[in-house]
Design a protein around this motif. Structure first.
Motif, PDB file in Angstrom:
ATOM      1  N   GLY A 153       0.632  -5.555  -5.878  1.00  0.00           N
ATOM      2  CA  GLY A 153      -0.741  -5.458  -5.646  1.00  0.00           C
ATOM      3  C   GLY A 153      -1.448  -5.494  -7.132  1.00  0.00           C
ATOM      4  N   ASP A 154      -1.852  -3.970  -6.392  1.00  0.00           N
ATOM      5  CA  ASP A 154      -2.676  -3.870  -7.228  1.00  0.00           C
ATOM      6  C   ASP A 154      -2.900  -2.556  -8.665  1.00  0.00           C
ATOM      7  N   ALA A 155      -1.100  -2.399  -7.877  1.00  0.00           N
ATOM      8  CA  ALA A 155      -0.420  -0.745  -9.067  1.00  0.00           C
ATOM      9  C   ALA A 155       1.177  -1.813  -9.721  1.00  0.00           C
ATOM     10  N   TRP A 156       1.146  -0.889 -10.253  1.00  0.00           N
ATOM     11  CA  TRP A 156       2.698  -1.755 -10.892  1.00  0.00           C
ATOM     12  C   TRP A 156       3.575  -0.482 -10.258  1.00  0.00           C
ATOM     13  N   ARG A 164       4.366  -5.176 -11.199  1.00  0.00           N
ATOM     14  CA  ARG A 164       3.007  -5.316 -10.536  1.00  0.00           C
ATOM     15  C   ARG A 164       3.486  -5.790  -9.513  1.00  0.00           C
ATOM     16  N   ALA A 218      -2.323   1.937 -12.054  1.00  0.00           N
ATOM     17  CA  ALA A 218      -2.940   0.890 -12.597  1.00  0.00           C
ATOM     18  C   ALA A 218      -3.574   1.050 -13.473  1.00  0.00           C
ATOM     19  N   THR A 234       2.641   4.337  -9.605  1.00  0.00           N
ATOM     20  CA  THR A 234       2.060   3.806  -9.643  1.00  0.00           C
ATOM     21  C   THR A 234       0.704   3.239 -10.694  1.00  0.00           C
ATOM     22  N   ASP A 293     -11.338 -15.750  -7.322  1.00  0.00           N
ATOM     23  CA  ASP A 293     -11.219 -15.875  -6.118  1.00  0.00           C
ATOM     24  C   ASP A 293     -11.266 -17.272  -4.803  1.00  0.00           C
TER      25      ASP A 293
END
Length: 376
Positions: free
Chosen positions: A42-45, A40, A86, A84, A295
Motif C-alpha cells: 500500500g502506502d507503507a513498507w 511495498r 513511509a 512500517t 491516477d
C-alpha cells in the motif's frame, strides 16, 4: 541455502551469452548482500527477513530486479517486525543486469583502477572485485552503516576491495581510470573529473531522468561523450539520511484538487509522465525539480505537476472527452509539457537521447544534438 544453482540462473537471465560478466554473476552469493529488505504494501513498507523464509529469500535475491534495503532513514537490517516506514527508498540492491550494464558502459579493462560511487548493498563492488584485482576497486557511500555492512559481507566471501564512508559528491582521494556511479546526480561533481585520469571514463546517470551519460576525460580537464541510447534510473545522491521535500507545503494537494487561475482545454491527451521516459527526461531538463503523478479511476485519467517555485498544473479527461487543464503559478507547466510533446510529433523523437555531452572541470554539463542545446 544451495545458492549456486540460483546464481547460475540469475547469470543466465541478466547477462549475454559469452559475456565475461556471466561467470562473475554466477560466482556471487547475492542473498548474503540483502539478508533483510523492504517490500511495498500500500502506502507503507513491510519488512522481510531472509533467513526466516529461505524460499522467499532465494526468490527475491536471485531475480533480476532491485530490492529495497532502506526507506528514508530506516535500514531493513536494523528494523523490528511491525515497523512500517513511509517514504522514498534511499538504498537498494540494484538489479544485477543494470549493474553489469553500467560496468560495460565503463569499458573496464585489465589493470584499471575503478571507483564505484554508491556502495549500497556491496553487490556491485563484489562483481568489480572479481573482474579486477580487488586492490584496484574502491567503493564509496555516504552511509557509514551500509559501508560497514558491505565490508563485512564482502569479507565473508573472501573479497576485500577498499570501502570508504564519504560523501561521493565531495572531495575524493586517489586517482582512477574508471568512475561508475550507481547514484544519480544533477551536476557532475567537480571532484569526479579531478579524480579521473586523462583518458579515463566516467559513467553516471542524471537525476530525475533515465539518462546514462558516458564521457572520457581529455588532457585539458574537460570530458566529452554522449547520452547513451540505453536507459537507467538510480536514486539521487544524498548528503544526509533522507531526501528533503522540495515542494512548498500543501502544493501537492493543491495540484491534485483545487481549481487553477487558468482553466483551459487541451488537444493533447492526459499522459502518464512516469511511463514516458524520454518525455520525463526532457521535462526535467526544461523544468528541473518538477514533481508529477498520475491516477486513473473509473475511466477518468488525471495527471498533475508541481514545481518548487509554486507552479502547478492538473489535466483530466474521461473517455474520449476533452482534456481539461487547471494551472497556476509563475509558469504554465502543462504548456512546458506540451512543448516537449509537440517537438516529438514534429521531429519523430526527442533530442536528448543520443546527445553529445561536454563536461567542464567545474562540473557543468552541456548537451547538444543538431540545433538543440541544453545545460544542466
Amino acid at each position: 541455502m544451495q545458492w549456486e544453482k540460483h546464481a547460475a540462473a540469475l547469470a543466465d537471465a541478466s547477462t549475454d551469452s559469452g559475456s565475461r560478466w556471466r561467470p562473475l554473476v554466477a560466482a556471487v552469493p547475492r542473498h548474503r548482500f540483502m539478508p533483510r529488505w523492504w517490500h511495498r504494501r500500500g502506502d507503507a513498507w513491510a519488512l522481510h527477513d531472509g533467513p526466516s523464509d529461505e524460499a522467499a529469500w532465494a526468490q527475491h535475491a536471485y531475480a533480476d530486479r532491485s530490492v529495497i534495503t532502506r526507506v528514508g532513514p530506516d535500514h531493513a537490517d536494523l528494523a523490528e517486525y511491525g515497523d512500517t516506514p513511509a517514504g522514498l527508498p534511499t538504498s537498494s540492491a540494484t538489479l544485477p543486469s543494470l549493474v553489469v550494464r553500467m560496468f560495460q558502459h565503463a569499458r573496464i579493462t585489465d589493470g584499471c583502477e575503478l571507483l564505484d560511487v554508491g556502495t549500497g548493498s556491496g553487490y556491485g563492488a563484489a562483481l568489480a572485485a572479481l573482474r579486477l584485482e580487488e586492490h584496484r576497486v574502491t567503493s564509496i557511500d555516504v552511509d557509514a552503516y551500509l559501508v560497514n555492512a558491505a565490508r563485512h559481507r564482502l569479507d565473508r566471501i573472501g573479497l576485500r576491495p577498499r570501502l570508504e564512508a564519504t560523501d561521493g559528491t565531495g572531495t575524493l582521494l586517489g586517482e582512477y581510470d574508471r568512475i561508475v556511479a550507481t547514484v544519480a546526480v544533477r551536476r557532475v561533481p567537480p571532484s569526479w573529473l579531478a579524480a579521473l585520469r586523462p583518458g579515463g571514463r566516467l559513467v553516471t546517470t542524471i537525476s530525475e531522468t533515465t539518462l546514462i551519460v558516458t564521457a572520457e576525460k581529455r588532457e585539458d580537464g574537460t570530458a566529452v561523450g554522449r547520452v547513451e541510447w540505453d536507459r537507467a534510473g538510480f536514486m539521487q545522491a544524498r548528503a544526509g539520511s533522507d531526501y528533503p521535500d522540495t515542494l512548498p507545503d500543501g502544493l501537492r494537494d493543491t495540484a491534485r484538487h483545487r481549481d487553477g487561475d487558468s482553466i483551459t482545454g487541451s488537444d493533447f491527451p492526459v499522459l502518464d509522465i512516469q511511463e514516458a521516459w524520454d518525455v520525463a527526461a526532457m521535462l526535467s531538463i526544461e523544468a528541473p525539480g518538477t514533481v508529477y503523478g498520475f491516477d486513473e479511476t473509473d475511466g477518468c485519467r488525471v495527471t498533475w505537476l508541481a514545481h518548487p517555485d509554486g507552479s502547478w498544473a492538473r489535466a483530466s479527461s474521461s473517455g474520449t472527452g476533452t482534456t481539461v487543464v487547471h494551472q497556476s503559478g509563475p509558469r504554465r507547466l502543462w504548456e512546458v509539457l506540451n512543448g516537449i510533446r509537440g517537438y516529438w510529433l514534429a521531429h519523430g523523437e526527442l533530442p536528448v537521447r543520443g546527445a553529445r555531452v561536454l563536461i567542464t572541470p567545474d562540473g557543468r554539463t552541456r548537451l547538444a544534438r543538431g540545433s538543440w542545446r541544453a545545460a544542466l
